[in-house]
Motif scaffolding. Structure first.
Motif, mmCIF file in Angstrom:
data_model
loop_
_atom_site.group_PDB
_atom_site.id
_atom_site.type_symbol
_atom_site.label_atom_id
_atom_site.label_comp_id
_atom_site.label_asym_id
_atom_site.label_seq_id
_atom_site.Cartn_x
_atom_site.Cartn_y
_atom_site.Cartn_z
ATOM 1 N N ALA A 1 0.840 -1.208 0.000
ATOM 2 C CA ALA A 1 0.000 0.000 0.000
ATOM 3 C C ALA A 1 0.869 1.250 0.000
ATOM 4 C CB ALA A 1 -0.939 -0.003 1.199
ATOM 5 N N ARG A 2 1.918 1.275 0.835
ATOM 6 C CA ARG A 2 2.819 2.441 0.856
ATOM 7 C C ARG A 2 3.417 2.684 -0.524
ATOM 8 N NH1 ARG A 2 4.527 0.195 5.539
ATOM 9 N NH2 ARG A 2 3.754 1.286 7.347
ATOM 10 N N THR A 3 3.916 1.623 -1.138
ATOM 11 C CA THR A 3 4.540 1.741 -2.460
ATOM 12 C C THR A 3 3.520 2.174 -3.503
ATOM 13 O OG1 THR A 3 6.124 0.027 -1.870
ATOM 14 C CG2 THR A 3 5.871 0.506 -4.203
ATOM 15 N N ALA A 4 2.351 1.562 -3.485
ATOM 16 C CA ALA A 4 1.315 1.900 -4.462
ATOM 17 C C ALA A 4 0.898 3.356 -4.327
ATOM 18 C CB ALA A 4 0.103 0.981 -4.294
ATOM 19 N N PHE A 5 0.778 3.830 -3.090
ATOM 20 C CA PHE A 5 0.339 5.192 -2.867
ATOM 21 C C PHE A 5 1.407 6.206 -3.251
ATOM 22 C CE2 PHE A 5 -2.806 3.605 0.572
ATOM 23 C CZ PHE A 5 -3.700 3.236 -0.418
ATOM 24 N N VAL A 6 2.662 5.793 -3.252
ATOM 25 C CA VAL A 6 3.739 6.678 -3.709
ATOM 26 C C VAL A 6 3.795 6.677 -5.229
ATOM 27 C CG1 VAL A 6 6.252 6.942 -3.796
ATOM 28 C CG2 VAL A 6 5.131 6.520 -1.616
ATOM 29 N N ASP A 7 3.621 5.497 -5.837
ATOM 30 C CA ASP A 7 3.717 5.353 -7.292
ATOM 31 C C ASP A 7 2.583 6.046 -8.029
ATOM 32 O OD1 ASP A 7 5.961 3.817 -6.902
ATOM 33 O OD2 ASP A 7 4.985 1.903 -7.345
ATOM 34 N N GLU A 8 1.403 6.045 -7.439
ATOM 35 C CA GLU A 8 0.216 6.561 -8.113
ATOM 36 C C GLU A 8 -0.518 7.530 -7.188
ATOM 37 O OE1 GLU A 8 -2.212 3.337 -9.552
ATOM 38 O OE2 GLU A 8 -0.456 2.042 -9.666
ATOM 39 N N ALA A 9 -1.478 8.223 -7.735
ATOM 40 C CA ALA A 9 -2.333 9.067 -6.898
ATOM 41 C C ALA A 9 -3.093 8.170 -5.937
ATOM 42 C CB ALA A 9 -3.312 9.854 -7.769
ATOM 43 N N LEU A 10 -3.213 8.601 -4.694
ATOM 44 C CA LEU A 10 -3.865 7.787 -3.668
ATOM 45 C C LEU A 10 -5.250 7.322 -4.096
ATOM 46 C CD1 LEU A 10 -2.964 9.657 -0.384
ATOM 47 C CD2 LEU A 10 -2.397 7.317 -0.941
ATOM 48 N N ASP A 11 -6.035 8.231 -4.652
ATOM 49 C CA ASP A 11 -7.404 7.865 -5.003
ATOM 50 C C ASP A 11 -7.463 6.947 -6.212
ATOM 51 O OD1 ASP A 11 -6.681 9.794 -6.834
ATOM 52 O OD2 ASP A 11 -8.417 11.073 -6.489
ATOM 53 N N GLY A 12 -6.335 6.764 -6.910
ATOM 54 C CA GLY A 12 -6.296 5.870 -8.059
ATOM 55 C C GLY A 12 -5.893 4.455 -7.701
ATOM 56 N N VAL A 13 -5.635 4.183 -6.436
ATOM 57 C CA VAL A 13 -5.195 2.860 -6.002
ATOM 58 C C VAL A 13 -6.377 2.140 -5.358
ATOM 59 C CG1 VAL A 13 -3.617 1.580 -4.520
ATOM 60 C CG2 VAL A 13 -2.845 3.682 -5.609
ATOM 61 N N SER A 14 -6.779 1.049 -5.973
ATOM 62 C CA SER A 14 -7.896 0.269 -5.439
ATOM 63 C C SER A 14 -7.387 -0.755 -4.430
ATOM 64 C CB SER A 14 -8.613 -0.462 -6.578
ATOM 65 O OG SER A 14 -7.755 -1.464 -7.113
ATOM 66 N N MET A 15 -8.293 -1.260 -3.640
ATOM 67 C CA MET A 15 -7.938 -2.316 -2.698
ATOM 68 C C MET A 15 -7.458 -3.552 -3.464
ATOM 69 S SD MET A 15 -8.287 -1.172 0.396
ATOM 70 C CE MET A 15 -8.749 -2.371 1.647
ATOM 71 N N ALA A 16 -8.058 -3.813 -4.621
ATOM 72 C CA ALA A 16 -7.631 -4.953 -5.439
ATOM 73 C C ALA A 16 -6.182 -4.773 -5.882
ATOM 74 C CB ALA A 16 -8.552 -5.111 -6.644
ATOM 75 N N GLU A 17 -5.795 -3.543 -6.221
ATOM 76 C CA GLU A 17 -4.409 -3.273 -6.624
ATOM 77 C C GLU A 17 -3.455 -3.489 -5.456
ATOM 78 O OE1 GLU A 17 -1.013 -2.032 -8.858
ATOM 79 O OE2 GLU A 17 -2.924 -2.969 -9.345
ATOM 80 N N VAL A 18 -3.847 -3.083 -4.271
ATOM 81 C CA VAL A 18 -3.016 -3.303 -3.080
ATOM 82 C C VAL A 18 -2.834 -4.805 -2.861
ATOM 83 C CG1 VAL A 18 -2.882 -3.036 -0.571
ATOM 84 C CG2 VAL A 18 -3.603 -1.105 -1.994
ATOM 85 N N ALA A 19 -3.919 -5.572 -2.943
ATOM 86 C CA ALA A 19 -3.838 -7.024 -2.763
ATOM 87 C C ALA A 19 -2.934 -7.644 -3.818
ATOM 88 C CB ALA A 19 -5.233 -7.651 -2.818
ATOM 89 N N ARG A 20 -3.074 -7.217 -5.070
ATOM 90 C CA ARG A 20 -2.246 -7.753 -6.155
ATOM 91 C C ARG A 20 -0.772 -7.480 -5.881
ATOM 92 N NH1 ARG A 20 0.656 -6.368 -10.118
ATOM 93 N NH2 ARG A 20 0.254 -4.156 -10.027
ATOM 94 N N ARG A 21 -0.447 -6.240 -5.521
ATOM 95 C CA ARG A 21 0.949 -5.874 -5.250
ATOM 96 C C ARG A 21 1.512 -6.616 -4.042
ATOM 97 N NH1 ARG A 21 2.759 0.054 -6.727
ATOM 98 N NH2 ARG A 21 1.572 0.419 -8.616
ATOM 99 N N ALA A 22 0.650 -6.899 -3.074
ATOM 100 C CA ALA A 22 1.101 -7.602 -1.872
ATOM 101 C C ALA A 22 1.220 -9.110 -2.099
ATOM 102 C CB ALA A 22 0.144 -7.328 -0.712
ATOM 103 N N GLY A 23 0.595 -9.586 -3.182
ATOM 104 C CA GLY A 23 0.623 -11.016 -3.453
ATOM 105 C C GLY A 23 -0.289 -11.804 -2.530
ATOM 106 N N VAL A 24 -1.384 -11.169 -2.120
ATOM 107 C CA VAL A 24 -2.361 -11.844 -1.261
ATOM 108 C C VAL A 24 -3.731 -11.765 -1.918
ATOM 109 C CG1 VAL A 24 -1.079 -11.281 0.849
ATOM 110 C CG2 VAL A 24 -2.943 -9.778 0.108
ATOM 111 N N GLY A 25 -4.628 -12.627 -1.475
ATOM 112 C CA GLY A 25 -5.987 -12.606 -1.980
ATOM 113 C C GLY A 25 -6.802 -11.505 -1.333
ATOM 114 N N MET A 26 -7.927 -11.221 -1.936
ATOM 115 C CA MET A 26 -8.811 -10.181 -1.406
ATOM 116 C C MET A 26 -9.314 -10.543 -0.009
ATOM 117 S SD MET A 26 -8.855 -7.682 -3.500
ATOM 118 C CE MET A 26 -10.278 -6.715 -3.018
ATOM 119 N N ALA A 27 -9.560 -11.826 0.243
ATOM 120 C CA ALA A 27 -10.028 -12.233 1.572
ATOM 121 C C ALA A 27 -8.970 -11.909 2.634
ATOM 122 C CB ALA A 27 -10.371 -13.714 1.585
#
Length: 191
Positions: free
Chosen positions: A25-51
């Motif tokens: 999430a920290r990396t995603a929020f630095v790379d992109e605008a905060l409001d452009g980062v979805s929870m799905a994108e955070v999960a994908r970047r973290a390598g974890v499932g949505m659950a």
């Protein structure tokens, strides 16, 4: 006994997953605008499932609150590290960290305000930051390296004023250095 090991492993896996989510999430929020980062994108970047993401952070607000609180915690811990060869050097290192914190905090706070308001206790870190910086300033003042007519509130307001200038770090950095040089007691040299 057989249940203890799997439970301990599950706890350590859960802690690792939580840490991976926060780092992503920290990396995603630095790379992109905060409001452009979805929870799905955070999960994908973290390598974890949505659950797994939602088990740790039921919503965007909880994730943002944790990131914000972690930033405040890190800043307060850094004040006790005493990085620097002298009291004024330790203060200066911490004030630079405070300026960087203000940059990242502003974006996080703005996004978090979309989900809450300024009366939310998560925004109550100011007193903690003041309390963390006060001993650094006092030590530099006691060593006669920093002016004694300034309070920690005034020093942090000075850094805040510089941090609000629009520009990249390369532009703002020299301005901050000049402002911090002005904190020095008359007749003292560099850090």
């Amino acid at each position: 006994m057989g249940d203890e090991e799997p439970a301990a492993r599950r706890r350590s896996d859960a802690e690792r997953n939580r840490a991976k989510i926060l780092a992503a999430a920290r990396t995603a929020f630095v790379d992109e605008a905060l409001d452009g980062v979805s929870m799905a994108e955070v999960a994908r970047r973290a390598g974890v499932g949505m659950a797994t993401l939602y088990r740790n952070f039921p919503g965007r607000r909880e994730l943002l609150e944790t990131l914000f609180t972690d930033e405040v915690d890190g800043l307060c811990v850094a004040a006790t590290a005493g990085e620097g060869e002298s009291p004024v050097a330790a203060l200066t290192v911490w004030l630079h960290r405070f300026a960087a914190f203000l940059s990242s905090k502003h974006r996080l706070a703005a996004e978090l305000l979309k989900h809450t308001d300024v009366s939310d206790p998560v925004f109550g870190g100011r007193d903690r930051v003041l309390d963390a910086g006060r001993p650094l300033l006092a030590a530099a003042q006691a060593a006669r390296q920093v002016r004694t007519d300034l309070s920690i509130e005034q020093v942090l307001d000075l850094v805040l004023a510089v941090a609000t200038i629009n520009g990249e770090d390369e532009y703002i950095g020299p301005i901050l250095d000049t402002a911090l040089d002005g904190l020095r007691s008359p007749g003292t040299g560099g850090a």
